[in-house]
Design an enzyme around this catalytic site. Structure first.
Site, short mmCIF file in Angstrom:
data_model
loop_
_atom_site.label_atom_id
_atom_site.label_comp_id
_atom_site.label_asym_id
_atom_site.label_seq_id
_atom_site.Cartn_x
_atom_site.Cartn_y
_atom_site.Cartn_z
N GLU A 1 55.53 -17.97 -46.13
CA GLU A 1 54.45 -17.93 -46.15
C GLU A 1 53.44 -19.66 -47.41
OE1 GLU A 1 52.61 -14.37 -46.66
OE2 GLU A 1 50.96 -14.79 -45.49
N GLU B 1 56.70 -8.49 -42.35
CA GLU B 1 55.14 -7.63 -43.55
C GLU B 1 55.60 -6.28 -42.89
OE1 GLU B 1 55.31 -11.07 -43.27
OE2 GLU B 1 54.84 -11.43 -45.11
N1 T1G Z 1 60.68 -7.49 -53.81
C1 T1G Z 1 61.69 -6.77 -54.72
N2 T1G Z 1 63.17 -6.12 -54.28
C2 T1G Z 1 63.87 -6.69 -53.31
C3 T1G Z 1 62.78 -7.87 -52.50
C4 T1G Z 1 61.30 -7.97 -52.56
N3 T1G Z 1 60.67 -8.71 -51.28
N4 T1G Z 1 63.68 -8.16 -51.39
C5 T1G Z 1 65.52 -7.14 -51.54
N5 T1G Z 1 65.14 -7.08 -53.56
C6 T1G Z 1 65.90 -6.29 -53.73
C7 T1G Z 1 66.84 -5.40 -52.68
O1 T1G Z 1 66.12 -3.91 -53.77
C8 T1G Z 1 67.58 -5.33 -53.55
O2 T1G Z 1 67.77 -4.63 -54.83
C9 T1G Z 1 68.74 -6.64 -54.34
O3 T1G Z 1 66.87 -7.05 -53.79
C10 T1G Z 1 69.15 -7.20 -52.98
O4 T1G Z 1 68.75 -6.70 -51.69
C11 T1G Z 1 52.50 -11.64 -49.38
C12 T1G Z 1 52.80 -8.88 -48.76
C13 T1G Z 1 66.51 -10.37 -48.76
C14 T1G Z 1 66.92 -10.52 -46.33
O5 T1G Z 1 60.45 -7.59 -46.79
O6 T1G Z 1 64.75 -8.41 -45.89
O7 T1G Z 1 55.81 -10.80 -49.13
O8 T1G Z 1 69.61 -2.98 -54.47
O9 T1G Z 1 70.37 -5.67 -51.18
O10 T1G Z 1 71.19 -7.51 -47.39
O11 T1G Z 1 52.38 -11.84 -47.45
O12 T1G Z 1 66.50 -8.35 -49.30
O13 T1G Z 1 70.27 -5.26 -55.62
O14 T1G Z 1 68.13 -3.45 -57.12
O15 T1G Z 1 68.32 -6.35 -49.43
O16 T1G Z 1 71.75 -9.82 -48.70
C15 T1G Z 1 58.79 -9.73 -47.48
C16 T1G Z 1 62.97 -8.09 -48.53
C17 T1G Z 1 57.67 -9.21 -48.48
C18 T1G Z 1 61.84 -8.97 -47.36
C19 T1G Z 1 68.47 -9.39 -48.36
N6 T1G Z 1 59.54 -9.77 -47.57
N7 T1G Z 1 64.15 -8.37 -48.22
O17 T1G Z 1 69.15 -9.28 -47.83
O18 T1G Z 1 70.23 -7.72 -50.41
S1 T1G Z 1 55.59 -8.28 -48.38
C20 T1G Z 1 60.50 -8.62 -46.83
C21 T1G Z 1 64.72 -8.44 -47.22
C22 T1G Z 1 55.22 -9.84 -48.04
C23 T1G Z 1 53.30 -11.62 -48.54
C24 T1G Z 1 53.91 -9.46 -48.19
C25 T1G Z 1 66.33 -8.31 -48.19
C26 T1G Z 1 66.95 -9.70 -47.64
P1 T1G Z 1 68.14 -4.17 -55.63
P2 T1G Z 1 69.06 -5.99 -50.67
P3 T1G Z 1 70.61 -8.31 -48.52
#
Ligand code: T1G
Length: 678
Positions: free
Chosen positions: A105, A125
């Protein structure tokens, strides 16, 4: 505390940089820093253009999910993005890694987007039970059209940069190693030009040109979306982009977003997001434990399980030597593996070259000696302790020291198997679920003597082969099957007491499972393991087999099946069950779906509580991960333990007591203290 956002002025182009490991989540400090930097840039006459990029592994990967469910903190991302987009100075998003959710976004609110070829971009999301909440559902359809936007928002899979460029989401692909320089050059080339804004106009009229677009999509995705709230909300939001002005569309998006955010499904799916990651951590094995190199894997048994297990490693580029006792079994096994790959290629999910690459890593053999240099050997032989111990004794003699010896057993005692070797520290259970090359769950069964580095290696390897691994202690059925047996017990008991078997299946279907136990029985075959003597009837299954009701393959089992394999409950089966129950002296009565649901699910929660109490699972969320990935527990309820928390542990206790079912001390104590599992 220093801001995670810094700026660097390159002559007339200001680069705004986020450094917020691990994934540049758009937490409060990042949002504040972004707002300040953008306001500064727009007010600074020296700045003629802006580039936004991130340090570390990825562009913003979304909102900070750890902030959800807490009181919202400003600044509000959508307002920051609107102010940025309103500027006449060109703003360019420089994308690498995965620009996801709020990250996508941010990029959409920029006037332009450039990316390295390896980048991915998306709005995942819905996988958290949400929809984009910073105007993504309104900008994306206006930029790429409703047809291309719909799957991105409603299914949530990211797309590669090249594909993104082809639909107009990315303006240019830049050098893999020269992202910042190329982005600056791109921004400079746009100075003085009118800037494009993806919030302008209304989404190109795919939705109107093809008014069935949204209904067709719903129909096509129906099975995948069943039970989930977010995908329908996503479709509504994308539709709004084609029907109303941006400001109204954003209001619609916000309304849909807030409703989902406050619902149990999003809480459940956010729980699962962190649960899956937590499962990979072993509390008493340090994160920096040495990982043993696994370059060559040996598989014993080329049957359904052995072949499926082998495919996981071959697909991950790891060499496999597969052993059978007889040439025809070996040939059959390897040809099934090739056929599976060729079917995958036919569905366009693999190229012919990748099939040859995978099969090229396979070495079939009849000789144990060919396993001598394997780093890991997994046996998938007959589920009999004596057979397993014989295999492990042989492996212990043949395979090099330091190699891991694993059993794929689904319930046998790993500690007892380990006694057949002189290396119990290197013995582990790797319980794959059939079909092993498809099912994501892997139960890593930790023996009393299994070494930390062996465990750490198994967890790391599971990620490499695309599995979701959960550590289990040694107990009959480990975590998943131990809880399944409780549900199965009740299912059989219920129909003996007069419950309609189709009600038992429908209760689980309506709860969100892909199918119930009797439908599953028909699919797998009622006659598996049948002694073939129709005069010997000691179970309901034997009673069905005695009259040729072998399941779907026979056109009839518990259900009757038409040519399209649609199932219909059978009065004959209902009578067979009633007669069998009468013979066994089991009273029959009408049983409500409410009672069925409580008796199927509450004993599973109770067994999960016992598993936790005995230390057979590290944490309640691990049990949720097992059931969601291994048995189709509906993700939108978060798994058995999260679901129990949602309905209240005291409700579970009351239900168990009402039906005269066991309540473990662990569960009762938690309920009495008003505690939750997670
Ligand atoms: N927020 C907080 N922590 C996150 C995070 C996030 N969005 N994404 C990853 N982490 C942490 C995860 O818990 C782990 O922590 C570490 O980062 C490595 O992640 C406003 C409302 C980016 C593809 O859904 O898909 O935006 O275990 O083990 O396999 O409209 O993380 O090391 O302590 O998964 O290389 C939308 C979610 C949110 C993306 C990387 N975004 N993340 O994968 O590493 S809602 C998502 C992922 C939003 C807006 C809306 C994957 C990754 P720890 P990982 P990875």
């Amino acid at each position: 505390m220093t801001s995670p956002i810094r700026t660097e002025l390159h002559d007339d182009v200001l680069v705004v940089i986020s450094d917020n490991p691990p994934v540049n989540a758009l937490g409060q400090a990042v949002r504040q820093g972004l707002k300040d930097a953008i306001e500064g840039a727009l007010g600074d006459d020296r700045v003629k253009a802006v580039v936004i990029r991130c340090d570390g592994r990825t562009f913003f990967a979304g909102a900070d999910i750890t902030e959800f469910g807490k009181p919202p903190q400003g600044p509000n991302l959508p307002e920051t993005l609107d102010a940025m987009e309103a500027s006449d100075k060109p703003v360019v998003a420089a994308i690498h890694g995965t620009a996801l959710g709020g990250g996508c976004e941010v990029a959409l609110a920029c006037h332009y987007r450039v990316a390295v070829p390896s980048a991915k971009i998306g709005l995942p999301e819905v996988k958290l039970g949400l929809i984009p909440g910073a105007a993504g559902t309104q900008r994306l359809p206006r930029l790429v059209g409703a047809e291309a936007a719909l799957p991105m928002v409603a299914i949530g899979n990211p797309i590669a940069a090249k594909k993104a460029q082809s639909i107009g989401l990315i303006d240019a692909l830049v050098g893999e190693d020269s992202l910042e320089a190329d982005a600056i050059a791109f921004a400079r080339s746009k100075i003085g030009q009118d800037v494009p804004r993806s919030s302008e106009g209304t989404a190109n009229q795919d939705g109107v040109k093809n008014p069935d677009l949204f209904d067709e999509f719903r129909t096509r995705q129906g099975r995948k979306m069943r039970g989930f709230d977010a995908p329908n909300a996503a479709i509504e939001a994308v539709k709004a982009a084609g029907e109303m002005p941006y400001a109204e569309g954003v209001k619609k998006e916000r309304e849909l977003f807030m409703k989902l955010m406050s619902g149990t499904q999003s809480a459940a799916m956010r729980h699962y997001f962190f649960a899956e990651r937590a499962a990979n951590k072993i509390d008493d094995v340090p994160a920096d434990t040495e990982i043993l190199p696994i370059k060559k894997v040996g598989i014993i048994g080329a049957g359904t399980m052995g072949g499926g297990i082998a495919m996981n490693f071959l697909s991950a580029g790891i060499a496999v030597t597969i052993l059978e006792m007889k040439q025809d079994a070996l040939d059959r096994g390897t040809s099934v593996m090739r056929k599976n790959y060729e079917n995958t290629a036919k569905r366009g999910r693999m190229t012919g070259e990748q099939v040859e690459q995978a099969m090229g890593l396979l070495t079939p053999t009849l000789e144990y000696d060919d396993l001598a240099d394997c780093d890991l050997v997994i046996e998938a032989v007959f589920e009999n302790m004596d057979v397993k111990k014989e295999v492990f004794a042989k492996l212990d003699e043949t395979v090099k020291q330091g190699a891991i010896l694993a059993s794929n057993t689904s319930y046998l005692d790993i500690d007892e198997i380990a006694t057949a070797t002189k290396r119990p520290g290197y013995v582990i259970g790797l319980h794959f679920f059939s079909p092993a090359n498809i099912m994501k769950l892997l139960e890593v069964v930790r023996g009393a003597k299994t070494r930390g580095d062996v465990l750490a290696t198994a967890m790391k390897l599971s990620k490499k082969i695309g599995k979701v691994a959960v550590v289990s202690g040694v107990c009959p059925g480990f975590i998943g099957n131990r809880m399944l047996s409780k549900r199965q017990e009740q299912a059989n008991q219920l129909i003996m007491e007069g419950a309609n078997y189709w009600d038992v299946d429908d209760v689980l279907l309506e709860f969100g499972f892909p199918m119930g136990p009797f439908q599953m029985g028909d699919l797998a075959g009622i006659d598996i393991g049948w002694h073939r003597d129709p005069t010997k009837v000691t179970t309901i299954r034997e009673a069905l087999c005695a009259v040729g009701r072998f399941g779907q393959k026979a056109g009839k089992g518990f259900y009757d099946y038409d040519e399209a394999r649609q199932r219909t409950p059978s009065d004959e089966v209902k009578q067979i069950i009633a007669d069998f129950a009468a013979r066994e002296g089991s009273e029959q009565r009408d049983i409500s779906k409410g009672e069925i649901k409580e008796r199927l699910l509450y004993p599973m929660v109770n067994e999960g509580a016992k598993i936790l109490d005995e230390g057979m699972a590290q944490r309640a969320s691990d049990i949720d991960v097992v059931w969601i990935n291994g048995y189709g527990w509906p993700l939108f309820t978060g798994g058995p333990m999260f679901w129990a928390d949602t309905i209240g542990l005291s409700t579970v206790v009351e239900g168990l007591e009402k039906h005269g079912l066991e309540v473990s001390d662990y569960l009762r104590n938690k309920a009495e203290k008003g505690e939750t599992f997670n």
